[in-house]
Design a protein around this motif. Structure first.
Motif, PDB file in Angstrom:
ATOM      1  N   HIS A 164       0.838  -1.192   0.000  1.00 31.66           N
ATOM      2  CA  HIS A 164       0.000   0.000   0.000  1.00 31.66           C
ATOM      3  C   HIS A 164       0.878   1.249   0.000  1.00 31.66           C
ATOM      4  N   SER A 165       0.325   2.348  -0.514  1.00 29.79           N
ATOM      5  CA  SER A 165       1.060   3.613  -0.564  1.00 29.79           C
ATOM      6  C   SER A 165       1.425   4.092   0.836  1.00 29.79           C
ATOM      7  N   LEU A 167      -0.368   7.565   2.691  1.00 30.22           N
ATOM      8  CA  LEU A 167      -1.735   7.620   3.232  1.00 30.22           C
ATOM      9  C   LEU A 167      -1.739   7.453   4.741  1.00 30.22           C
ATOM     10  N   ALA A 191      -7.443   3.759   4.130  1.00 30.78           N
ATOM     11  CA  ALA A 191      -6.444   4.803   4.311  1.00 30.78           C
ATOM     12  C   ALA A 191      -6.753   5.993   3.419  1.00 30.78           C
ATOM     13  N   GLU A 192      -6.389   7.181   3.904  1.00 26.56           N
ATOM     14  CA  GLU A 192      -6.674   8.411   3.147  1.00 26.56           C
ATOM     15  C   GLU A 192      -5.468   9.356   3.201  1.00 26.56           C
ATOM     16  N   PRO A 193      -5.338  10.203   2.188  1.00 29.67           N
ATOM     17  CA  PRO A 193      -4.269  11.206   2.231  1.00 29.67           C
ATOM     18  C   PRO A 193      -4.716  12.421   3.037  1.00 29.67           C
ATOM     19  N   THR A 247      -5.639  13.220  -9.181  1.00 30.82           N
ATOM     20  CA  THR A 247      -5.013  12.646  -7.997  1.00 30.82           C
ATOM     21  C   THR A 247      -4.038  11.524  -8.389  1.00 30.82           C
ATOM     22  N   GLU A 296      -0.688   7.294  -5.667  1.00 28.23           N
ATOM     23  CA  GLU A 296      -0.212   7.164  -4.271  1.00 28.23           C
ATOM     24  C   GLU A 296      -1.062   7.983  -3.303  1.00 28.23           C
ATOM     25  N   LEU A 297      -1.851   8.936  -3.837  1.00 22.89           N
ATOM     26  CA  LEU A 297      -2.702   9.744  -2.964  1.00 22.89           C
ATOM     27  C   LEU A 297      -4.179   9.365  -3.069  1.00 22.89           C
ATOM     28  N   TYR A 351      -7.272   7.459  -1.999  1.00 23.85           N
ATOM     29  CA  TYR A 351      -7.676   6.741  -0.791  1.00 23.85           C
ATOM     30  C   TYR A 351      -8.018   5.289  -1.096  1.00 23.85           C
ATOM     31  N   CYS A 352      -7.954   4.452  -0.087  1.00 24.38           N
ATOM     32  CA  CYS A 352      -8.317   3.041  -0.228  1.00 24.38           C
ATOM     33  C   CYS A 352      -9.458   2.754   0.729  1.00 24.38           C
ATOM     34  N   TRP A 383     -13.071   8.793   9.332  1.00 24.07           N
ATOM     35  CA  TRP A 383     -12.445   9.441   8.171  1.00 24.07           C
ATOM     36  C   TRP A 383     -12.362  10.944   8.379  1.00 24.07           C
TER      37      TRP A 383
END
Ligand SMILES: Nc1nc2c(c(=O)[nH]1)N[C@H]1C(S)=C(S)[C@@H](COP(=O)(O)O)O[C@H]1N2
Ligand SMILES: [Mo]
Length: 360
Positions: free
Chosen positions: A9-10, A13, A23-25, A36, A39-40, A42-43, A110
């Motif tokens: 995963h990035s 985040l 995950a979120e930036p 976007t 890598e930025l 969100y998942c 979030w």
């Protein structure tokens, strides 16, 4: 559930939950880019991320169709015209922590980075449905990913009304590209649904089956989640028997977020930057900011908007600001609708859209 095969995963985040991976930036990073970068993005997952080989991946279309079809990725890419659309993907839980500050909500915590503005490449869903000779009176198009297990159901699913699916102007895509690259496993590759203007929960990842049905999808995430319940319903137990009384969310509301506010003490000015998204009544026409009171507003400059489905980026330079304070933002759409100061609380903490705010 098995989380041992997750892709990497990035690292950019903020992880809100590890299993499933959510995950979120930071929104301050997000607004630096019109599109976007992956890598930025969100998942948001309700189960493990699965990786599939494109070679033996298939999509089946069945239900109220004249001809049931199973298509390989090669079929999808060669039998239908390819197209691209820029559209914002946004989770209904974006800004949930702000609603949770009013009163406890149920869901992943979030902040305001659960949105991504990407260029999606694929084929139009309506072309594939026409090929399968869809018979469409009052029906729903149900999307499922039997390939993935979830926390609350045996598969992930959603549905949209046939009219949304069949109107070519709605740009509903079966996407295999994100930002001009092959769609990664993390974001639903080889194939995901893209429904511009509609909450992310309907954008089924690892899509393997489409069923045209007289009814909405019976899946948990269509029926017993992603709904705005009235504020009198405060707990999961209260909600248990009433889910079916309330409609599934389709569009998220008109919204704006302040991603950063930089104060320059020497000139008493404040630089403010953020994003906005439309609701269902036309695109964002303007964004305004107010210092401290919410009484007087100044127009922000719109720096990016692309077509009907993208997010809007905006910025403003406000002069004569005090040493410290709070700046608010509100979006206004083409019909003149204005983003409200407050947002009514709901149990799941979805669709939060009170004025944006930032203190300095
Ligand atoms: N198969 C599957 N599709 C899914 C989900 C999921 O958990 N499983 N999550 C949904 C939700 S709630 C959102 S907001 C988006 C998130 O997409 P992303 O992870 O690519 O950002 O995918 C949707 N599609
Ligand atoms: Mo979501």
């Amino acid at each position: 559930m098995d989380y041992s095969n997750e892709p990497e995963h990035s690292e950019l985040l903020v992880v809100q939950a590890q299993e499933p991976f959510n995950a979120e930036p930071l929104s301050a990073a997000l607004v630096e880019f019109q599109l976007t970068p992956e890598e930025l993005v969100y998942c948001r997952n309700h189960g493990p991320v699965r990786q599939f080989s494109e070679d033996d991946y298939t999509l089946t279309v069945k239900g109220m169709v004249g001809k049931e079809v199973t298509l390989s990725m090669r079929d999808i890419k060669t039998m239908f015209p390819q197209t691209r659309v820029v559209a914002a993907l946004q989770c209904a839980g974006n800004r949930r922590n702000e609603m949770g500050a009013i009163k406890r909500v149920h869901g992943v915590g979030w902040n305001d980075g659960v949105i991504a503005n990407c260029s999606w490449g694929g084929v139009k869903l309506c072309d594939v449905l026409k090929y399968a000779e869809i018979q469409h009176d009052n029906a729903h198009v149900c999307f499922t990913s039997y390939a993935t297990l979830c926390q609350d159901d045996t598969y992930y699913g959603s549905s949209i009304p046939v009219e949304r699916a069949m109107n070519t102007e709605n740009d509903v895509l079966l996407a295999f590209e994100m930002n001009h690259e092959a769609l990664s496993a993390e974001h639903g590759g080889p194939l995901r649904l893209v429904v511009p203007g509609v909450l992310g929960a309907r954008w089924v990842k690892w899509l393997d089956t489409i069923i045209v049905s007289p009814d909405e999808s019976p899946n948990f995430y269509q029926q017993r989640d992603y709904k705005v319940l009235p504020p009198t319903i405060e707990t999961k137990a209260d909600a248990k028997d009433v889910w079916s009384k309330y409609p599934a969310i389709e569009s998220l509301p008109l919204n704006s977020v302040i991603a950063l506010a930089v104060h320059h003490p020497s000139s008493s000015s404040l630089f403010v930057k953020g994003y906005a998204v439309p609701g269902s009544s036309g695109n964002v026409a303007s964004v305004e900011v107010s210092i401290n009171d919410g009484e007087s507003w100044v127009s922000a400059k719109i720096t990016y908007q692309k077509g009907r489905w993208s997010w809007t980026l905006w910025e403003a330079e406000v002069t004569d600001v005090p040493q410290s304070g709070t700046v608010f933002s509100r979006a206004i759409d083409e019909l003149g609708r204005v983003q409200n100061k407050e947002c009514v609380w709901n149990m799941r903490g979805v669709a939060y859209n009170a004025w944006g705010h930032k203190s300095w």
